[in-house]
Design a protein around this motif. Structure first.
Motif, PDB file in Angstrom:
ATOM      1  N   ASP A 164     176.080  20.789 -30.571  1.00 16.49           N
ATOM      2  CA  ASP A 164     174.985  20.655 -30.658  1.00 16.49           C
ATOM      3  C   ASP A 164     174.027  19.891 -32.134  1.00 16.49           C
ATOM      4  O   ASP A 164     173.416  20.971 -32.461  1.00 16.49           O
ATOM      5  CB  ASP A 164     174.216  21.471 -29.590  1.00 16.49           C
ATOM      6  CG  ASP A 164     174.430  23.105 -30.087  1.00 16.49           C
ATOM      7  OD1 ASP A 164     174.118  23.909 -29.793  1.00 16.49           O
ATOM      8  OD2 ASP A 164     175.473  23.208 -31.460  1.00 16.49           O
ATOM      9  N   LYS A 173     164.368   0.277 -27.559  1.00 21.91           N
ATOM     10  CA  LYS A 173     165.521   0.705 -27.351  1.00 21.91           C
ATOM     11  C   LYS A 173     165.640   1.647 -28.547  1.00 21.91           C
ATOM     12  O   LYS A 173     165.214   1.097 -29.820  1.00 21.91           O
ATOM     13  CB  LYS A 173     166.693  -0.453 -27.458  1.00 21.91           C
ATOM     14  CG  LYS A 173     166.652  -0.962 -26.013  1.00 21.91           C
ATOM     15  CD  LYS A 173     167.341   0.205 -24.878  1.00 21.91           C
ATOM     16  CE  LYS A 173     168.134  -0.071 -23.545  1.00 21.91           C
ATOM     17  NZ  LYS A 173     166.548  -0.823 -22.920  1.00 21.91           N
ATOM     18  N   GLU A 220     174.563   7.552 -25.280  1.00 27.85           N
ATOM     19  CA  GLU A 220     174.691   8.476 -24.175  1.00 27.85           C
ATOM     20  C   GLU A 220     174.179  10.272 -23.784  1.00 27.85           C
ATOM     21  O   GLU A 220     173.547  10.902 -23.709  1.00 27.85           O
ATOM     22  CB  GLU A 220     175.419   8.109 -23.165  1.00 27.85           C
ATOM     23  CG  GLU A 220     175.085   6.813 -22.547  1.00 27.85           C
ATOM     24  CD  GLU A 220     176.702   6.011 -21.827  1.00 27.85           C
ATOM     25  OE1 GLU A 220     176.371   5.576 -21.444  1.00 27.85           O
ATOM     26  OE2 GLU A 220     177.933   6.147 -21.987  1.00 27.85           O
ATOM     27  N   ASP A 221     174.767  10.636 -24.799  1.00 32.57           N
ATOM     28  CA  ASP A 221     175.622  12.319 -24.769  1.00 32.57           C
ATOM     29  C   ASP A 221     173.950  12.447 -25.567  1.00 32.57           C
ATOM     30  O   ASP A 221     173.709  13.644 -24.870  1.00 32.57           O
ATOM     31  CB  ASP A 221     176.342  12.835 -25.896  1.00 32.57           C
ATOM     32  CG  ASP A 221     177.551  12.801 -24.775  1.00 32.57           C
ATOM     33  OD1 ASP A 221     177.303  12.036 -23.940  1.00 32.57           O
ATOM     34  OD2 ASP A 221     178.339  12.808 -25.845  1.00 32.57           O
ATOM     35  N   LEU A 222     173.389  12.092 -26.507  1.00 27.90           N
ATOM     36  CA  LEU A 222     172.247  12.598 -27.218  1.00 27.90           C
ATOM     37  C   LEU A 222     171.151  11.685 -26.241  1.00 27.90           C
ATOM     38  O   LEU A 222     169.807  11.879 -26.361  1.00 27.90           O
ATOM     39  CB  LEU A 222     172.585  11.918 -28.329  1.00 27.90           C
ATOM     40  CG  LEU A 222     173.161  12.454 -29.417  1.00 27.90           C
ATOM     41  CD1 LEU A 222     172.937  11.398 -30.458  1.00 27.90           C
ATOM     42  CD2 LEU A 222     172.431  13.654 -29.753  1.00 27.90           C
ATOM     43  N   GLY A 223     171.618  11.155 -25.068  1.00 32.13           N
ATOM     44  CA  GLY A 223     170.079  10.875 -23.923  1.00 32.13           C
ATOM     45  C   GLY A 223     169.078   9.577 -25.306  1.00 32.13           C
ATOM     46  O   GLY A 223     167.948  10.170 -24.625  1.00 32.13           O
ATOM     47  N   LEU A 224     170.280   9.048 -25.608  1.00 32.09           N
ATOM     48  CA  LEU A 224     168.899   8.551 -27.049  1.00 32.09           C
ATOM     49  C   LEU A 224     168.813   6.683 -25.986  1.00 32.09           C
ATOM     50  O   LEU A 224     170.159   6.409 -25.852  1.00 32.09           O
ATOM     51  CB  LEU A 224     169.349   8.160 -27.785  1.00 32.09           C
ATOM     52  CG  LEU A 224     170.224   9.013 -28.955  1.00 32.09           C
ATOM     53  CD1 LEU A 224     170.289   9.417 -30.017  1.00 32.09           C
ATOM     54  CD2 LEU A 224     168.169   9.534 -29.150  1.00 32.09           C
ATOM     55  N   SER A 225     167.980   5.844 -26.064  1.00 22.45           N
ATOM     56  CA  SER A 225     167.685   5.248 -25.166  1.00 22.45           C
ATOM     57  C   SER A 225     168.612   3.994 -25.845  1.00 22.45           C
ATOM     58  O   SER A 225     168.647   3.750 -27.562  1.00 22.45           O
ATOM     59  CB  SER A 225     166.179   4.147 -25.459  1.00 22.45           C
ATOM     60  OG  SER A 225     165.490   3.772 -26.110  1.00 22.45           O
TER      61      SER A 225
END
Ligand code: HGY
Ligand code: MN
Ligand code: MN
Ligand code: MN
Length: 410
Positions: free
Chosen positions: A3, A202, A343-348
């Motif tokens: 994190d 994005k 993906e892990d950071l939840g970013l488009s």
């Protein structure tokens, strides 16, 4: 470890401070390769990296390697980086972002007391733009063995100054042999320089490939003569020939859509006097396409079309392809690290091919490589209006951090 996040404000402040060096009225940056301003930018980067505990190596093409030690320094480093040189009407983010994202990662790891297994390096590649000294990416090209050192050092600007002269003049003709360093992996963070990410809302571009490029230099020679008494039918007007070839270049680009790019960006008219028929014109052509076969067809069409034009206009032509950089697929093990980090950071995010050339295109020949793109406003770049959003720049830097840590500790 999962994190940790970089410091968005500190990254932004470093970009703004670097952008002051060669800063222009319109908020852009003019810091041409190997000028005194480039030296100032390099010196600032070196100072910041030394303050962050890095050792500095400079090679004979002036490439700068800022190295952060790891637990096992016998291992090849995971490297990041890009370029500090800009276009004449460039922005504050093209290239600089990839360099200062690497520095921000060093600063963040220092703050968190994190030591990676392998060392890390952030690299400044000399003269990526190829604006002052063509071709582009020449120093990462020498590093990757595409060009030999002598070719690289002999690249000259329009005043005949060579890269070797200028590297020595600004004190960046280093001792290290070019290319005798290994990377475990290389990642380049960069603004997209096109409109796709912004149009699709994005945050991250997962760069899978980069398109190929062909650069040409063409000189047309006719006959200087008086703009008044010289009858039109007897003229040998080099600029009329050049204008027809500019039209041809644009048509070749349009006929190879989607994806083809075709640009005449530099033109010099001799004697460039309003009442003299131009006797000679020098100009450049920049062709791009992700498919090598289409690029070849564009090359063929240009050669044939230009030959017909100069014959009809009764001109001589010197035609040289000065550079060919083939389309580049990036390494799946690096592309997947960038995708997974987003993906892990939840970013488009979305996968994409780079329209611009980058040092990563050549480093991909000697190390597993990929790139992280972030949007830039309206896709504008190579323009003083180039802008990027602090949140997007931080998001891209966090993706870079995760991808680098995966390879540095994997
Ligand atoms: O031309 C390019 O794509 C890069 O900016 N050198
Ligand atoms: Mn760039
Ligand atoms: Mn550029
Ligand atoms: Mn996905």
């Amino acid at each position: 470890m999962n994190d940790i996040r970089i410091n968005k404000q500190r990254l932004w402040d470093s970009l703004m401070e670097m952008g002051e060096i060669g800063g222009t009225e319109k908020g852009g940056c003019c810091r041409l390769a190997l000028t005194d301003l480039d030296k100032q930018g390099r010196d600032l980067f070196v100072k910041w990296c030394e303050e962050a505990g890095c050792s500095i190596t400079v090679d004979k093409m002036g490439n700068i390697f800022a190295r952060r030690p790891g637990k096992d320094n016998s291992l090849p480093p995971v490297a990041m980086g890009s370029h500090l040189d800009t276009q004449p009407t460039g922005g504050k983010f093209d290239g600089v972002y990839g360099v200062l994202a690497g520095l921000e990662i060093f600063r963040t790891l220092n703050e968190q007391g994190i030591e990676t297994q392998t060392p890390l390096e952030t690299v400044v590649w000399t003269n990526e733009e190829g604006s002052r000294f063509p071709p582009a990416m020449v120093s990462s090209g020498v590093f990757a063995g595409v060009f030999d050192l002598e070719y690289g050092l002999s690249r000259a600007d329009l005043d005949g100054k060579t890269m070797g002269d200028e590297l020595r003049r600004i004190g960046y003709y280093g001792e290290a042999e070019v290319g005798d360093r290994e990377f475990k992996a290389f990642f380049e963070a960069h603004i997209e320089q096109g409109p796709i990410l912004e149009d699709e809302h994005k945050q991250i571009g997962v760069v899978t490939d980069a398109q190929g490029q062909r650069w040409y230099e063409i000189t047309l020679t006719g006959q200087e003569s008086h703009a008044g008494p010289t009858p039109m039918p007897s003229r040998r007007d080099a600029l009329v020939g050049a204008a027809r070839i500019v039209e041809l270049v644009n048509r070749i680009g349009m006929e190879n859509q989607p994806n083809a790019c075709a640009t005449v960006g530099l033109m010099q008219v001799f004697p460039n006097s309003r009442n003299v028929i131009p006797g000679q014109v020098f100009f450049t052509v920049d062709f791009r396409h992700p498919d090598a076969k289409v690029l070849e067809r564009m090359d063929q069409a240009l050669r044939e079309g230009a030959a017909g034009i100069v014959e009809e206009a009764k001109l001589e032509m010197a035609f040289e392809q000065i550079w060919y950089s083939p389309p580049v697929p990036f390494a799946e093990q690096c592309v997947s690290s960038v995708r997974k980090a987003a993906e892990d950071l939840g970013l488009s995010h979305r996968e994409m091919v780079s329209g611009a050339g980058h040092d990563a295109c050549y480093i991909a020949r000697v190390a597993p490589t990929s790139m992280v793109f972030v949007p830039c406003e309206k896709g504008i770049s190579h323009n003083e209006l180039e802008r990027a959003d602090a949140d997007d720049l931080a998001a891209g830097c966090n993706v870079l951090l995760k991808a680098v840590l995966e390879h540095a500790n994997g």
